[in-house]
Design a protein around this motif. Sequence first.
Motif, PDB file in Angstrom:
ATOM      1  N   PRO A  40       0.974  -0.957   0.015  1.00 44.45           N
ATOM      2  CA  PRO A  40      -0.029   0.120   0.091  1.00 44.45           C
ATOM      3  C   PRO A  40       0.653   1.218   0.052  1.00 44.45           C
ATOM      4  CG  PRO A  40      -0.917  -1.609   1.507  1.00 44.45           C
ATOM      5  CD  PRO A  40       0.574  -2.239   1.058  1.00 44.45           C
ATOM      6  N   ARG A  41       1.884   1.080   0.634  1.00 49.85           N
ATOM      7  CA  ARG A  41       2.810   2.441   0.668  1.00 49.85           C
ATOM      8  C   ARG A  41       3.471   2.734  -0.775  1.00 49.85           C
ATOM      9  NH1 ARG A  41       7.002   1.824   5.343  1.00 49.85           N
ATOM     10  NH2 ARG A  41       7.487   3.937   4.590  1.00 49.85           N
ATOM     11  N   ALA A  58      -4.856   2.682   8.767  1.00 52.18           N
ATOM     12  CA  ALA A  58      -5.206   3.683   7.790  1.00 52.18           C
ATOM     13  C   ALA A  58      -5.939   2.934   6.393  1.00 52.18           C
ATOM     14  CB  ALA A  58      -4.447   4.595   7.606  1.00 52.18           C
ATOM     15  N   ASN A  59      -4.877   2.179   5.950  1.00 51.32           N
ATOM     16  CA  ASN A  59      -5.148   1.213   4.582  1.00 51.32           C
ATOM     17  C   ASN A  59      -6.305   0.227   5.083  1.00 51.32           C
ATOM     18  OD1 ASN A  59      -2.952   2.360   3.287  1.00 51.32           O
ATOM     19  ND2 ASN A  59      -1.731   0.855   3.966  1.00 51.32           N
ATOM     20  N   GLN A  60      -6.415  -0.325   6.161  1.00 53.47           N
ATOM     21  CA  GLN A  60      -7.521  -1.211   6.322  1.00 53.47           C
ATOM     22  C   GLN A  60      -8.872  -0.335   6.471  1.00 53.47           C
ATOM     23  OE1 GLN A  60      -6.147  -3.147   9.885  1.00 53.47           O
ATOM     24  NE2 GLN A  60      -5.368  -4.627   8.918  1.00 53.47           N
ATOM     25  N   LEU A  61      -8.740   0.968   7.300  1.00 52.06           N
ATOM     26  CA  LEU A  61     -10.070   1.820   7.198  1.00 52.06           C
ATOM     27  C   LEU A  61     -10.463   2.234   5.692  1.00 52.06           C
ATOM     28  CD1 LEU A  61      -9.082   3.566  10.278  1.00 52.06           C
ATOM     29  CD2 LEU A  61     -11.148   2.486   9.992  1.00 52.06           C
ATOM     30  N   GLU A  62      -9.368   2.359   4.881  1.00 51.19           N
ATOM     31  CA  GLU A  62      -9.913   2.798   3.568  1.00 51.19           C
ATOM     32  C   GLU A  62     -10.418   1.691   2.575  1.00 51.19           C
ATOM     33  OE1 GLU A  62      -7.775   4.588  -0.704  1.00 51.19           O
ATOM     34  OE2 GLU A  62      -6.431   4.320   1.051  1.00 51.19           O
ATOM     35  N   ASP A  63     -10.247   0.422   3.209  1.00 53.40           N
ATOM     36  CA  ASP A  63     -10.784  -0.629   2.354  1.00 53.40           C
ATOM     37  C   ASP A  63     -12.146  -1.101   2.801  1.00 53.40           C
ATOM     38  OD1 ASP A  63      -8.234  -1.334   1.156  1.00 53.40           O
ATOM     39  OD2 ASP A  63      -7.772  -2.814   2.626  1.00 53.40           O
ATOM     40  N   VAL A  64     -12.579  -0.269   3.977  1.00 47.83           N
ATOM     41  CA  VAL A  64     -13.948  -0.483   4.180  1.00 47.83           C
ATOM     42  C   VAL A  64     -14.776   1.057   4.288  1.00 47.83           C
ATOM     43  CG1 VAL A  64     -13.925  -2.386   5.729  1.00 47.83           C
ATOM     44  CG2 VAL A  64     -13.579  -0.297   6.913  1.00 47.83           C
ATOM     45  N   ASP A  65     -14.347   1.837   3.285  1.00 47.09           N
ATOM     46  CA  ASP A  65     -14.785   3.089   2.727  1.00 47.09           C
ATOM     47  C   ASP A  65     -14.742   4.123   4.071  1.00 47.09           C
ATOM     48  OD1 ASP A  65     -15.358   2.086   0.307  1.00 47.09           O
ATOM     49  OD2 ASP A  65     -17.043   1.440   0.744  1.00 47.09           O
ATOM     50  N   GLU A  96      -3.739  11.605   4.750  1.00 50.45           N
ATOM     51  CA  GLU A  96      -2.465  11.517   5.238  1.00 50.45           C
ATOM     52  C   GLU A  96      -2.135  12.603   6.248  1.00 50.45           C
ATOM     53  OE1 GLU A  96       1.726  11.922   2.746  1.00 50.45           O
ATOM     54  OE2 GLU A  96       0.904  10.074   2.597  1.00 50.45           O
ATOM     55  N   GLU A  97      -2.829  13.768   6.261  1.00 50.08           N
ATOM     56  CA  GLU A  97      -2.639  14.754   7.009  1.00 50.08           C
ATOM     57  C   GLU A  97      -3.185  14.074   8.440  1.00 50.08           C
ATOM     58  OE1 GLU A  97      -4.174  19.406   7.795  1.00 50.08           O
ATOM     59  OE2 GLU A  97      -4.578  18.370   5.927  1.00 50.08           O
ATOM     60  N   ARG A  98      -4.072  13.560   8.442  1.00 45.54           N
ATOM     61  CA  ARG A  98      -4.443  13.013   9.921  1.00 45.54           C
ATOM     62  C   ARG A  98      -3.693  12.083  10.292  1.00 45.54           C
ATOM     63  NH1 ARG A  98      -9.749  14.255  11.928  1.00 45.54           N
ATOM     64  NH2 ARG A  98      -9.654  12.537  13.119  1.00 45.54           N
TER      65      ARG A  98
END
Length: 186
Positions: A102-103, A139-146, A151-153
Motif C-alpha cells: 500500500p505504501r 489507515a489502509n484497512q479503514l480505507e478498504d471499508v470506505d 495522510e494529514e490526519r
Amino acid sequence: MDPENKKDAPESSISDKPTKTLHPAYSVTNVQSKICTLDGVKVTYTSWVKLFRLHAVAYQVFDQIDGTEPPPKTAAEYQSWKELDALVLQWIYSTMSDDLLPRVLESGPTARHAWVKLEKIYLSNKKARAGRWKPRKLANQLEDVDHPVTEERLVLQLVRGLPGEYDTTASLINANNADWDLARNM
C-alpha cells in the motif's frame, strides 16, 4: 504483363514482410520464481534490489527503473515503452510484502516512481525504520471499508502519540507539512 518480362518482376514472399518480435520481458510468466518477496526481514531490500536489477537487465527493461527518460508521448515508441513500464511495475508490486504494497502503490504511475519510493522507504533514516509503525496499516484497512484516513490526519496522529522529549521533532514535522514517510523518518 508480358510473359518474357515475367522473370524481371520481383517475387513477393512472406519472408519479405517485417515481423514484429516479442520483447523478452513478455516471456516472464512467474516473476516470483525469480525474485523473492521483499519483506525487509527474510528478504532484505539490498538482496531484493540485486535480484530485481539482474532480472531487469536479463529481460532488457533496466531502463524502466534506472532513471532513463521515457520517450516523448508523441513518439512512435511511447506506447511500447508504456506497456513495458506497466509490466515492470507489476513485477515490482508482485514481489513485495502485503505490508509494503500500500505504501508503494501511492508512489506514482511508473516503475521508476515505485523504485524511488522503495529506495526512500528503505534508505531514509534506518534507525527510524527499526520501530515498526502500524498506523499506516490501520489507515489502509479503514480505507478498504470506505473510511479513508487522510495522510494529514495520519501524520497528526503520529505527532500526537510522541512522548514529550520529541516536542522539537513534532514541531519540525508540523512546520514542514511532512508527508507520512518524511514524518516517520524524522
